[in-house]
Design a protein around this motif. Structure first.
Motif, PDB file in Angstrom:
ATOM      1  N   PRO A  70       0.785  -1.095   0.001  1.00  9.91           N
ATOM      2  CA  PRO A  70       0.149   0.020   0.144  1.00  9.91           C
ATOM      3  C   PRO A  70       0.986   1.301  -0.071  1.00  9.91           C
ATOM      4  N   PRO A  71       0.129   2.570  -0.150  1.00  5.61           N
ATOM      5  CA  PRO A  71       0.932   3.581  -0.309  1.00  5.61           C
ATOM      6  C   PRO A  71       1.684   3.976   0.994  1.00  5.61           C
TER       7      PRO A  71
ATOM      8  N   PHE B 128      -4.974   6.232 -11.443  1.00  2.31           N
ATOM      9  CA  PHE B 128      -5.491   4.929 -10.686  1.00  2.31           C
ATOM     10  C   PHE B 128      -4.330   3.993 -10.928  1.00  2.31           C
ATOM     11  N   PRO B 129      -3.746   3.736 -12.195  1.00  8.66           N
ATOM     12  CA  PRO B 129      -2.634   2.914 -12.460  1.00  8.66           C
ATOM     13  C   PRO B 129      -1.496   3.055 -11.253  1.00  8.66           C
ATOM     14  N   ASP B 130      -1.507   4.178 -10.562  1.00  3.11           N
ATOM     15  CA  ASP B 130      -0.150   4.225  -9.588  1.00  3.11           C
ATOM     16  C   ASP B 130      -0.752   3.704  -8.408  1.00  3.11           C
TER      17      ASP B 130
ATOM     18  N   ALA C 213     -11.870   0.410 -11.113  1.00  2.00           N
ATOM     19  CA  ALA C 213     -11.338   0.806  -9.852  1.00  2.00           C
ATOM     20  C   ALA C 213     -12.339   0.302  -8.717  1.00  2.00           C
ATOM     21  N   GLY C 214     -13.422  -0.256  -8.978  1.00  3.60           N
ATOM     22  CA  GLY C 214     -14.388  -0.734  -7.888  1.00  3.60           C
ATOM     23  C   GLY C 214     -13.534  -2.073  -7.440  1.00  3.60           C
TER      24      GLY C 214
ATOM     25  N   MET D 184      -7.027   6.071  -3.566  1.00 10.16           N
ATOM     26  CA  MET D 184      -7.450   4.679  -3.147  1.00 10.16           C
ATOM     27  C   MET D 184      -8.481   4.748  -2.419  1.00 10.16           C
ATOM     28  N   ASP D 185      -8.403   5.687  -1.446  1.00 15.55           N
ATOM     29  CA  ASP D 185      -9.860   5.893  -0.427  1.00 15.55           C
ATOM     30  C   ASP D 185     -11.091   6.594  -1.043  1.00 15.55           C
TER      31      ASP D 185
END
Ligand SMILES: NC(=O)c1ccc[n+]([C@@H]2O[C@H](COP(=O)([O-])OP(=O)(O)OC[C@H]3O[C@@H](n4cnc5c(N)ncnc54)[C@H](OP(=O)(O)O)[C@@H]3O)[C@@H](O)[C@H]2O)c1
Length: 323
Positions: free
Chosen positions: A11-12, A41-43, A239-240, A311-312
């Motif tokens: 995760p980040p 989103f690819p990040d 993305a879901g 992400m959130d």
């Protein structure tokens, strides 16, 4: 130079900011002093090793940036130090300096600020290609956009209006839908509080002509069930989380098409068409038809939080990392 690095997948919060040697441009390459980089989103996926491209560790995430050329490698003639450019590199942009193939670095018109350029291409060019070449969206048609306040979603709302469509925006909060209305959405559906199929029936009559879906997961099937005759369902992203499976009888019953969108491959496979698309987008931007929305800006030190923000599900329009 300073760079945000993925040293292990996760995760980040596993990303680290480190001093690393400033890279030198090789043959056919340029080095860009990055002003700002767009978060996409690819990040979110690439740092977790969930993306289709899997760069070797360690790497710096960030697929698009804008800045100023500060060194050029052998054989580069069309760019020189001092030129303002945007570049799509897939990775490496969350850093003070970025190496790009010279062909990937696009000179910017004077009127295009670096922060706008940093977050423009991925979202607007994807949605433009999707609506124009893949869906053949026509004036007067109804376009339903899922995840409509996100990066590609909000661009699809705005571009849909520029292309003359009636746009229905679907998203998860009233705040997100208010933004979509500012960007021209004619009708909205809050799929957190209203059943999606009921919302589509309420807003789209006989069903949308085109559905733009960057979310997938549980949204895809109810949306596809509601599509209009001769409809085009654009598969843009997931993305879901889950990649949905659709019963093909639904395509038969509606004479509908499921149409894949892979903008990255399009840019190389159909480079001339991509260049024409970019010229059209930059013209629309210069004419004031497009208004890229930057909802949050993070420093490089806080770059991991920028990815967490997306992400959130908090991002609206674009999120930037500024150097
Ligand atoms: N096919 C292509 O060529 C192409 C090009 C660029 C991007 N993409 C894909 O398009 C998708 C969207 O990218 P983006 O940069 O626009 O991302 P984004 O700004 O985060 O937008 C994604 C939207 O999806 C919705 N969503 C629903 N469930 C979610 C969840 N569990 N986590 C996060 N978001 C969720 C959110 O809207 P609500 O909260 O309103 O539901 C959010 O606004 C990604 O899958 C990306 O890989 C594809």
């Amino acid at each position: 130079m300073k760079a945000l690095l993925c040293v292990e997948h996760g995760p980040p919060e596993t990303l680290v900011v480190r001093e690393v040697p400033t890279p030198e441009p090789g043959k056919g390459e340029v080095r860009i002093r990055v002003a700002a980089a767009g978060v996409n989103f690819p990040d979110v996926l690439i740092i977790q090793n969930l993306y289709q491209f899997k760069p070797p560790l360690p790497f710096s995430p960030g697929g698009e940036a804008a800045g100023v050329v500060d060194a050029v490698g052998e054989g580069v003639t069309h760019l020189k130090p001092g030129d303002r450019v945007l570049a799509m590199t897939g990775t490496g942009a969350f850093a003070e300096y970025l190496i790009a193939e010279a062909a990937q670095a696009v000179p910017l018109p004077d009127a295009m600020p670096l922060d706008v350029a940093a977050g423009f291409t991925m979202t607007y060019a994807t949605s433009h290609h999707a609506l124009k070449q893949r869906a053949n969206l026509q004036p007067g048609e109804t376009l339903l956009v899922l995840g409509a306040a996100g990066g590609v979603g909000l661009a699809a709302v705005e571009l849909g209006k520029v292309m003359g469509a009636r746009v229905v925006a679907a998203a998860s909060s009233e705040e997100k839908l208010a933004l979509c209305r500012e960007y021209g959405a004619d009708e909205t559906i809050n799929y957190s509080t209203e059943d999606l199929r009921a919302g589509i029936k309420r807003t789209c009559g006989a069903g949308p002509d085109v559905i733009y879906d960057p979310v997938g997961d549980t949204f895809a099937e109810p949306a596809f069930r509601s599509i209009g005759w001769n409809g085009r369902y654009l598969v843009v992203g997931f993305a879901g989380g889950e990649i949905p499976k659709l019963p093909l009888n639904l395509a038969l019953i509606k004479g509908a098409s499921i149409v894949g969108v892979f903008w990255g491959a399009f840019t190389t496979r159909e480079a001339k068409l991509h260049a024409a698309n970019m010229a059209e987008l930059i013209r629309w931007l210069a004419e004031g038809k497009l208004h890229p929305h930057m909802s949050r800006r993070f420093s490089l030190d806080d770059g991991a939080q920028a990815i967490r923000w997306m992400m959130d599900r908090k991002a609206m329009g674009k999120v930037l990392v500024e150097m």
